[in-house]
Scaffold this motif. Structure first.
Motif, PDB file in Angstrom:
ATOM      1  N   SER A   4       0.820  -1.209   0.000  1.00  0.00           N
ATOM      2  CA  SER A   4       0.000   0.000   0.000  1.00  0.00           C
ATOM      3  C   SER A   4       0.856   1.264   0.000  1.00  0.00           C
ATOM      4  O   SER A   4       0.328   2.362   0.094  1.00  0.00           O
ATOM      5  CB  SER A   4      -0.947   0.003   1.200  1.00  0.00           C
ATOM      6  OG  SER A   4      -0.204  -0.218   2.366  1.00  0.00           O
ATOM      7  N   THR A   5       2.165   1.088  -0.093  1.00  0.00           N
ATOM      8  CA  THR A   5       3.020   2.272  -0.159  1.00  0.00           C
ATOM      9  C   THR A   5       3.234   2.665  -1.621  1.00  0.00           C
ATOM     10  O   THR A   5       3.291   1.816  -2.502  1.00  0.00           O
ATOM     11  CB  THR A   5       4.402   2.016   0.486  1.00  0.00           C
ATOM     12  OG1 THR A   5       4.961   0.873  -0.116  1.00  0.00           O
ATOM     13  CG2 THR A   5       4.286   1.832   1.979  1.00  0.00           C
ATOM     14  N   LYS A   6       3.336   3.977  -1.794  1.00  0.00           N
ATOM     15  CA  LYS A   6       3.513   4.506  -3.145  1.00  0.00           C
ATOM     16  C   LYS A   6       4.916   5.100  -3.244  1.00  0.00           C
ATOM     17  O   LYS A   6       5.367   5.786  -2.312  1.00  0.00           O
ATOM     18  CB  LYS A   6       2.466   5.617  -3.351  1.00  0.00           C
ATOM     19  CG  LYS A   6       2.023   5.778  -4.785  1.00  0.00           C
ATOM     20  CD  LYS A   6       0.904   6.800  -4.876  1.00  0.00           C
ATOM     21  CE  LYS A   6       1.304   7.855  -5.875  1.00  0.00           C
ATOM     22  NZ  LYS A   6       0.451   8.998  -5.944  1.00  0.00           N
ATOM     23  N   ALA A  54      21.005  12.000 -10.652  1.00  0.00           N
ATOM     24  CA  ALA A  54      20.526  12.306  -9.296  1.00  0.00           C
ATOM     25  C   ALA A  54      19.073  11.880  -9.198  1.00  0.00           C
ATOM     26  O   ALA A  54      18.250  12.275 -10.027  1.00  0.00           O
ATOM     27  CB  ALA A  54      20.664  13.797  -9.012  1.00  0.00           C
ATOM     28  N   LEU A  55      18.778  11.066  -8.186  1.00  0.00           N
ATOM     29  CA  LEU A  55      17.408  10.561  -8.047  1.00  0.00           C
ATOM     30  C   LEU A  55      17.111  10.301  -6.570  1.00  0.00           C
ATOM     31  O   LEU A  55      17.842   9.568  -5.909  1.00  0.00           O
ATOM     32  CB  LEU A  55      17.261   9.252  -8.842  1.00  0.00           C
ATOM     33  CG  LEU A  55      15.894   8.579  -8.807  1.00  0.00           C
ATOM     34  CD1 LEU A  55      14.816   9.473  -9.431  1.00  0.00           C
ATOM     35  CD2 LEU A  55      15.941   7.234  -9.542  1.00  0.00           C
ATOM     36  N   SER A  56      16.057  10.919  -6.073  1.00  0.00           N
ATOM     37  CA  SER A  56      15.652  10.745  -4.680  1.00  0.00           C
ATOM     38  C   SER A  56      14.213  10.249  -4.664  1.00  0.00           C
ATOM     39  O   SER A  56      13.306  10.954  -5.097  1.00  0.00           O
ATOM     40  CB  SER A  56      15.766  12.099  -3.953  1.00  0.00           C
ATOM     41  OG  SER A  56      15.269  12.004  -2.635  1.00  0.00           O
ATOM     42  N   LEU A  57      14.035   9.009  -4.187  1.00  0.00           N
ATOM     43  CA  LEU A  57      12.698   8.406  -4.182  1.00  0.00           C
ATOM     44  C   LEU A  57      12.253   8.117  -2.756  1.00  0.00           C
ATOM     45  O   LEU A  57      13.024   7.558  -1.956  1.00  0.00           O
ATOM     46  CB  LEU A  57      12.703   7.086  -4.955  1.00  0.00           C
ATOM     47  CG  LEU A  57      12.969   7.139  -6.457  1.00  0.00           C
ATOM     48  CD1 LEU A  57      12.998   5.717  -7.031  1.00  0.00           C
ATOM     49  CD2 LEU A  57      11.906   7.982  -7.171  1.00  0.00           C
ATOM     50  N   ALA A  58      11.012   8.468  -2.468  1.00  0.00           N
ATOM     51  CA  ALA A  58      10.431   8.159  -1.165  1.00  0.00           C
ATOM     52  C   ALA A  58       9.304   7.169  -1.342  1.00  0.00           C
ATOM     53  O   ALA A  58       8.617   7.166  -2.371  1.00  0.00           O
ATOM     54  CB  ALA A  58       9.889   9.435  -0.520  1.00  0.00           C
ATOM     55  N   ALA A  59       9.131   6.312  -0.326  1.00  0.00           N
ATOM     56  CA  ALA A  59       7.937   5.472  -0.250  1.00  0.00           C
ATOM     57  C   ALA A  59       7.027   6.125   0.781  1.00  0.00           C
ATOM     58  O   ALA A  59       7.474   6.433   1.888  1.00  0.00           O
ATOM     59  CB  ALA A  59       8.312   4.064   0.184  1.00  0.00           C
ATOM     60  N   ALA A  60       5.788   6.357   0.396  1.00  0.00           N
ATOM     61  CA  ALA A  60       4.845   6.987   1.325  1.00  0.00           C
ATOM     62  C   ALA A  60       3.661   6.054   1.538  1.00  0.00           C
ATOM     63  O   ALA A  60       3.207   5.391   0.598  1.00  0.00           O
ATOM     64  CB  ALA A  60       4.377   8.329   0.763  1.00  0.00           C
ATOM     65  N   ARG A  65       2.615   9.466   4.800  1.00  0.00           N
ATOM     66  CA  ARG A  65       3.799   9.496   5.665  1.00  0.00           C
ATOM     67  C   ARG A  65       4.968   8.806   4.967  1.00  0.00           C
ATOM     68  O   ARG A  65       4.817   7.698   4.430  1.00  0.00           O
ATOM     69  CB  ARG A  65       3.486   8.777   6.986  1.00  0.00           C
ATOM     70  CG  ARG A  65       4.499   8.990   8.092  1.00  0.00           C
ATOM     71  CD  ARG A  65       4.118   8.151   9.305  1.00  0.00           C
ATOM     72  NE  ARG A  65       4.165   6.729   8.983  1.00  0.00           N
ATOM     73  CZ  ARG A  65       5.220   5.946   9.201  1.00  0.00           C
ATOM     74  NH1 ARG A  65       6.317   6.442   9.742  1.00  0.00           N
ATOM     75  NH2 ARG A  65       5.187   4.663   8.881  1.00  0.00           N
ATOM     76  N   VAL A  66       6.138   9.449   5.002  1.00  0.00           N
ATOM     77  CA  VAL A  66       7.323   8.874   4.352  1.00  0.00           C
ATOM     78  C   VAL A  66       7.859   7.728   5.212  1.00  0.00           C
ATOM     79  O   VAL A  66       8.196   7.915   6.375  1.00  0.00           O
ATOM     80  CB  VAL A  66       8.403   9.957   4.144  1.00  0.00           C
ATOM     81  CG1 VAL A  66       9.703   9.330   3.668  1.00  0.00           C
ATOM     82  CG2 VAL A  66       7.914  10.985   3.123  1.00  0.00           C
ATOM     83  N   ARG A 107      12.296  -2.804  -3.125  1.00  0.00           N
ATOM     84  CA  ARG A 107      11.411  -2.135  -4.102  1.00  0.00           C
ATOM     85  C   ARG A 107      11.946  -0.751  -4.445  1.00  0.00           C
ATOM     86  O   ARG A 107      11.986  -0.348  -5.611  1.00  0.00           O
ATOM     87  CB  ARG A 107      10.008  -2.001  -3.498  1.00  0.00           C
ATOM     88  CG  ARG A 107       8.898  -2.471  -4.410  1.00  0.00           C
ATOM     89  CD  ARG A 107       7.563  -2.300  -3.719  1.00  0.00           C
ATOM     90  NE  ARG A 107       6.840  -1.139  -4.202  1.00  0.00           N
ATOM     91  CZ  ARG A 107       5.906  -0.505  -3.498  1.00  0.00           C
ATOM     92  NH1 ARG A 107       5.602  -0.890  -2.274  1.00  0.00           N
ATOM     93  NH2 ARG A 107       5.284   0.524  -4.017  1.00  0.00           N
ATOM     94  N   LEU A 108      12.347  -0.012  -3.413  1.00  0.00           N
ATOM     95  CA  LEU A 108      12.881   1.336  -3.639  1.00  0.00           C
ATOM     96  C   LEU A 108      14.142   1.285  -4.494  1.00  0.00           C
ATOM     97  O   LEU A 108      14.290   2.051  -5.457  1.00  0.00           O
ATOM     98  CB  LEU A 108      13.209   1.990  -2.294  1.00  0.00           C
ATOM     99  CG  LEU A 108      12.075   2.694  -1.571  1.00  0.00           C
ATOM    100  CD1 LEU A 108      12.457   2.937  -0.115  1.00  0.00           C
ATOM    101  CD2 LEU A 108      11.724   4.013  -2.255  1.00  0.00           C
ATOM    102  N   ALA A 109      15.047   0.374  -4.141  1.00  0.00           N
ATOM    103  CA  ALA A 109      16.317   0.285  -4.885  1.00  0.00           C
ATOM    104  C   ALA A 109      16.042  -0.120  -6.326  1.00  0.00           C
ATOM    105  O   ALA A 109      16.613   0.457  -7.262  1.00  0.00           O
ATOM    106  CB  ALA A 109      17.247  -0.711  -4.195  1.00  0.00           C
ATOM    107  N   ARG A 110      15.179  -1.113  -6.520  1.00  0.00           N
ATOM    108  CA  ARG A 110      14.908  -1.583  -7.898  1.00  0.00           C
ATOM    109  C   ARG A 110      14.243  -0.502  -8.736  1.00  0.00           C
ATOM    110  O   ARG A 110      14.566  -0.326  -9.913  1.00  0.00           O
ATOM    111  CB  ARG A 110      14.016  -2.830  -7.856  1.00  0.00           C
ATOM    112  CG  ARG A 110      14.792  -4.029  -7.396  1.00  0.00           C
ATOM    113  CD  ARG A 110      14.129  -5.331  -7.810  1.00  0.00           C
ATOM    114  NE  ARG A 110      14.984  -6.447  -7.414  1.00  0.00           N
ATOM    115  CZ  ARG A 110      14.597  -7.451  -6.641  1.00  0.00           C
ATOM    116  NH1 ARG A 110      13.359  -7.509  -6.193  1.00  0.00           N
ATOM    117  NH2 ARG A 110      15.443  -8.401  -6.332  1.00  0.00           N
ATOM    118  N   GLU A 111      13.305   0.226  -8.139  1.00  0.00           N
ATOM    119  CA  GLU A 111      12.634   1.302  -8.879  1.00  0.00           C
ATOM    120  C   GLU A 111      13.655   2.372  -9.279  1.00  0.00           C
ATOM    121  O   GLU A 111      13.652   2.878 -10.396  1.00  0.00           O
ATOM    122  CB  GLU A 111      11.515   1.906  -8.011  1.00  0.00           C
ATOM    123  CG  GLU A 111      10.809   3.101  -8.623  1.00  0.00           C
ATOM    124  CD  GLU A 111      10.077   2.787  -9.931  1.00  0.00           C
ATOM    125  OE1 GLU A 111       9.665   1.635 -10.118  1.00  0.00           O
ATOM    126  OE2 GLU A 111       9.945   3.713 -10.764  1.00  0.00           O
TER     127      GLU A 111
END
Ligand SMILES: CC(C)(COP(=O)(O)OP(=O)(O)OC[C@H]1O[C@@H](n2cnc3c(N)ncnc32)[C@H](O)[C@@H]1OP(=O)(O)O)[C@@H](O)C(=O)NCCC(=O)NCCS
Length: 196
Positions: A4-6, A54-60, A65-66, A107-111
């Protein structure tokens, strides 16, 4: 549930939430240093200016909420190869302790790796636990003649890793027999972030 995290790109407004996450994930000793690193890197003109590496990705979560974050910043190979090899380094990666071991870090790393491949990145480096990062496609970098900016104790040599996002790039670099140093952007180049 991490399904359920985006995952989305961060903005400057996320900085306080990223610092809170760094404190939670890295703990009271390392957390403040990582938060300072994030502040420095995300505010760096090269990173803030939309550099392709440069790439900064958050899962919320559903409430916005991050709960996870990964940052990639550009690195330069020295001496510079011809043709140029666009490269980045993954650091740091953090997941809220309450959500760890559910696949969110992966998931974050692969994305991030997929997005970097799409933006023409050829190599991605990481300094981290080989047990974790080999599963994400990283392998020791030294065998390709690619040295870290600061020396790493021999016992941790395998923690310095690289992944090719374009076929043949590592083989081409190694074929010349030149040893190259990987020079980071801004604060990540400071020796204190390269200790054991
Ligand atoms: C490292 C981290 C980002 C992993 O995120 P995560 O969402 O928990 O990891 P995933 O769910 O994708 O993967 C979990 C697997 O990795 C392994 N793993 C998790 N953290 C690990 C670590 N620090 N070292 C080695 N393996 C690790 C687990 O054993 C797990 O494997 P299993 O499912 O077979 O038990 C997270 O644990 C974290 O934020 N740790 C604190 C900050 C940190 O050390 N960051 C990395 C350095 S930049």
């Amino acid at each position: 549930m991490t399904t359920s995290t985006k995952i989305r790109r961060t903005t400057a407004a996320d900085l306080p939430a990223l610092a809170t996450l760094a404190h939670a994930a890295f703990g009271p000793d390392e957390g403040p240093e990582i938060a300072a690193l994030l502040h420095g890197l995300l505010g760096h003109p090269i990173v803030a200016g939309g550099h392709p590496q440069a790439l900064s990705l958050a899962a919320a979560d559903l409430a916005g909420r991050v709960c996870g974050h990964v940052l990639f910043t550009p690195v330069q190979l020295a001496p510079a190869p011809t043709p140029a090899v666009p490269a980045a380094i993954l650091a740091p990666l953090a997941v809220d302790p309450a959500l760890q071991r559910q696949g969110l870090g992966r998931r974050l790393a692969r994305e991030g790796l997929a997005q970097l491949r799409d933006s023409g990145t050829a190599l991605v480096f990481v300094l981290g636990d080989p047990r974790y990062y080999t599963r994400l496609g990283f392998a020791p970098a030294a065998r390709w003649g690619l040295q870290p900016q600061h020396a790493i104790p021999a016992a941790h040599a395998d923690a310095w890793m690289v992944q090719a996002l374009q076929p043949g790039v590592l083989e081409r670099l190694a074929a010349g027999g030149t040893t190259r140093r990987v020079v980071c952007t801004g604060m990540l180049g400071e020796a204190r972030y390269w200790g054991p």
